[in-house]
Design a protein around this motif. Sequence first.
Motif, PDB file in Angstrom:
ATOM      1  N   THR A  14       2.053   4.905   0.524  1.00 54.96           N
ATOM      2  CA  THR A  14       1.576   6.308   1.565  1.00 54.96           C
ATOM      3  C   THR A  14       0.678   6.956   1.905  1.00 54.96           C
ATOM      4  O   THR A  14       0.148   6.994   0.988  1.00 54.96           O
ATOM      5  CB  THR A  14       2.965   7.301   1.989  1.00 54.96           C
ATOM      6  N   SER A  15       0.473   6.601   3.397  1.00 55.47           N
ATOM      7  CA  SER A  15      -1.359   7.894   3.346  1.00 55.47           C
ATOM      8  C   SER A  15      -1.017   9.110   3.320  1.00 55.47           C
ATOM      9  O   SER A  15      -0.073  10.144   3.412  1.00 55.47           O
ATOM     10  CB  SER A  15      -1.456   7.494   5.524  1.00 55.47           C
ATOM     11  N   LEU A  22       0.130  -1.283   0.300  1.00 55.88           N
ATOM     12  CA  LEU A  22       0.345   0.047   0.069  1.00 55.88           C
ATOM     13  C   LEU A  22       0.782   1.181  -0.186  1.00 55.88           C
ATOM     14  O   LEU A  22       1.706   1.350   0.701  1.00 55.88           O
ATOM     15  CB  LEU A  22      -0.813   0.070   1.313  1.00 55.88           C
ATOM     16  N   THR A  70      -4.344   2.225   3.409  1.00 50.18           N
ATOM     17  CA  THR A  70      -4.072   1.750   5.118  1.00 50.18           C
ATOM     18  C   THR A  70      -4.685   2.406   5.453  1.00 50.18           C
ATOM     19  O   THR A  70      -4.775   1.305   6.858  1.00 50.18           O
ATOM     20  CB  THR A  70      -2.779   2.550   5.242  1.00 50.18           C
ATOM     21  N   HIS A  71      -5.281   3.451   6.094  1.00 55.51           N
ATOM     22  CA  HIS A  71      -6.315   3.494   7.031  1.00 55.51           C
ATOM     23  C   HIS A  71      -7.465   3.188   6.535  1.00 55.51           C
ATOM     24  O   HIS A  71      -7.597   2.957   8.079  1.00 55.51           O
ATOM     25  CB  HIS A  71      -6.569   5.558   7.214  1.00 55.51           C
ATOM     26  N   LYS A 112      -7.372  -0.563   5.196  1.00 56.31           N
ATOM     27  CA  LYS A 112      -7.440  -1.485   5.472  1.00 56.31           C
ATOM     28  C   LYS A 112      -7.646  -1.693   7.385  1.00 56.31           C
ATOM     29  O   LYS A 112      -8.394  -3.005   8.106  1.00 56.31           O
ATOM     30  CB  LYS A 112      -5.980  -1.526   5.443  1.00 56.31           C
ATOM     31  N   ASP A 113      -6.822  -0.526   7.998  1.00 54.63           N
ATOM     32  CA  ASP A 113      -6.927  -1.264   9.639  1.00 54.63           C
ATOM     33  C   ASP A 113      -8.624  -0.847   9.866  1.00 54.63           C
ATOM     34  O   ASP A 113      -8.621  -1.511  11.363  1.00 54.63           O
ATOM     35  CB  ASP A 113      -6.183   0.235  10.010  1.00 54.63           C
TER      36      ASP A 113
END
Length: 850
Positions: free
Chosen positions: A681-682, A679, A738-739, A741-742
């Motif tokens: 970078t956020s 993934l 990323t967020h 997915k979390d």
Amino acid sequence: MKYNPAGIETKWQKIWEDEKLFKVEKDDTKEKFYCLEMFPYPSGKIHMGHVRNYAIGDVISRYKFMQGLNVLHPIGWDAFGLPAENAAIENSTHPAVWTKQNISYMKQQLKKLGLAYDWDREIATCDPEYYKWEQKIFIEMWEKGLIYKKKSHLNWCDDCNTVLANEQVEDGACWRCGNEVAIKELDGWYLKITDYADELLEYTDKLPGWPSKVLTMQSNWIGKSYGAKIDFKIKDIDDKITVFTTRPDTLFGATFMSVAPEHPIVKTLLAGTEKEKDGLAFIDSILKDDKISRMDDDKEKRGFFTGRYVLNPVTGIDMPIYIANFVLMDYGTGAVMAVPAHDQRDFEFAKKYGCDLRIVIQPKEELSLETMTEAYSGAGKLVNSGQFDGIPNEDAKKMIIDWLDDQNIGESTINYRLRDWQISRQRYWGAPIPFISCDKCGTVPVPMDQLPVKLPDVNFNPDMRGNPLDKVESFKNTTCPKCGGAAVRETDTMDTFMESSWYFMRYTSPDCDTAPFDKDQANYWMNVDQYIGGIEHAILHLLYARFYTKVLRDLGYINIDEPFKRLLTQGMVCKETYKCPDHGWLFPEDSTDGKCSKCGKDVTVGRVEKMSKSKKNVVDPNKLIQEYGADTARLFILFASPPERELEWSDTAVEGSFRFINRVWRLIQNNVNLFKEELPTSTEDDITKEILFHTNVTVKKVTEDIERYQLNTCVAAMMEFVNNLYAIEPKIQDGHKTHFKDAILTLMKLMAPFTPHAAEELYEMTGLPGHISRSDWPSFDEKLTQKDEITVAVQVNGKLRGQIDIPRNMGKDEVFVTAKQNENVQKHIEGLNMIKEIYVPNKLVNFVVK
């Protein structure tokens, strides 16, 4: 992959069992948590009440597992009892066979719910290796003076053919079968629970984790009261009657005596008199009534004059002695000094039987015997009371007690409603009482090395009546362990509440073969941190278990004072009833479109009531699991109502729970590749902030509500979270993955205690290692639970006129400027004088204008 609960649930139940995922051992390096639901009676089939009870406990246990605690969550079987014996008689089988078959079937049912039990600790109270230790404890209690045997009038259920403790009589009926209870005079074994009355009462103020309702019920049942014992000399007989009264201030107004029909003095009063025959017949008629109905204020007051009198020790008047239906041997001394002018029950009795009234307490508005229509029970000053005249009645109580003590006719004392626990049962399927009766040596305990005293084999058939053990000569006839002579073994068995009074300690070391339980293990695991069960056990099992724990402490077995740190009493599961004019009560599936499936006639839909087999308003958990899966059954029963309240069944809500799990399933499947790709970078933007906000708010809400056991609002928060994730999903760009997915992983973890099978399967799809059941519970950042921009209400003269979106903690002057720019607010302040501007930070603006 479509959500298929049947295949998924079977798969994960086998994995959990094969890997013994929930097996635990004592570990001094970890904080322990002991979670326990009241163990089931093996009736043959679990019901929705079971499902609710165990689902609540399972959520708590799984949550604590994920928090990293060392969680003990055991299960077993309250396996002795009348239903097994009655079924054995009816079906010509053996209670042990019936019980073991039911345990086997119910065990499979419980496993289908996916409950996180340590099955290696399973116990059954009918196992001789269990009740062996109960017999040992029984003997040790007898040696300590906590057990005795005596003849007394006892509650008798003719249908169950056995004695009942006072606590097992509910509204005059047997707690088990509902049959009317009668009174019989029998020998029985008693446990001195009254020796612990003060401590049991004291600790009701030291159990903050218990519902106040339960503690109040126990406190009232113990019933501690302060007063005086007073002796009344019987005229013409060298004997006396002692009464306990909380109203010594009314002693000068006592004009007759009421005694319980069970009182031992009654036979002395009647013996050899012309009143004897009629008196004994009157007693028989009273003893047919149950104790509860005799206490009913609305029940007719009945009495029988014995022909005898006692002397009032302070006035010297003759007081007629009546046998009265409302006086119980279980309360006070079984005799009551009657003060009809100041007690309504005595007033009604006196009017009926022509007894004298004497006013001894005068209020400001003076009483007159000629005008009294009811007893006066309020405060006032004493009159007609000798040297105590003119003294306020409350002040006079202690003065009169002290005077009685000086005259050796009374004394200050404390009385309890609680009576010793009668544990003898005239049935087969229970733990044998380990004692022998010898003509030479008296009552003798069975030697410890001969325990357990096992139940002998008995052939059961429909014609059986009475106590089966009393008819097994090879069991009954034995030798005295002291003198070796002929002796008779005790044929009563123990009340089944004996087994449930200590089973939670046996779970701590179920394989211990040197003691009831290993002391080191018990002292590590006990107390039970969270106990879960029905409030109907408030003055039965829960009081007995508290007493038994204190006894085991005093016998040196354990170092705790109370068994259960926190108690949750779950509400009943309820459903409407269905009735056909020809076929009576119907199961829900037998009523289709308002018609009886058997005859086609109209079905009457009744009120919502507790699910019961008798009214057939039950839902079969097996059918529910087959159609929707265990996760749906669990989720519905946890979401439909707060745990402590009644739950009303709703087929629509069940379907809604199933749809919700499917929504979660689709959401995670649609995004499962997020766990398998690199993934980027956020990106820190508004969408990222929105994901983090909803994630942290949900984790905070669910965590705090599980701790409060408000499991229904936990589910509601997760449902809202899913709605928000679906709304965000179309906006997701590479920098948000990323967020997101979390957030999805967090959702799975939050769901894991509630819908463990689906959560495990989805977690496995992500490719993450291990089991979600053993993963860490998600944490939250308090700062991220607050949005940067908030909505503030704007009022004019206290009425809502608009809303404004502003940055959190915006300056007050800027807030006022922004609020005044709102178009609707402008309309309501334009041309008016601004009197005051009020701002409640981050919540409210109010303009006061004139």
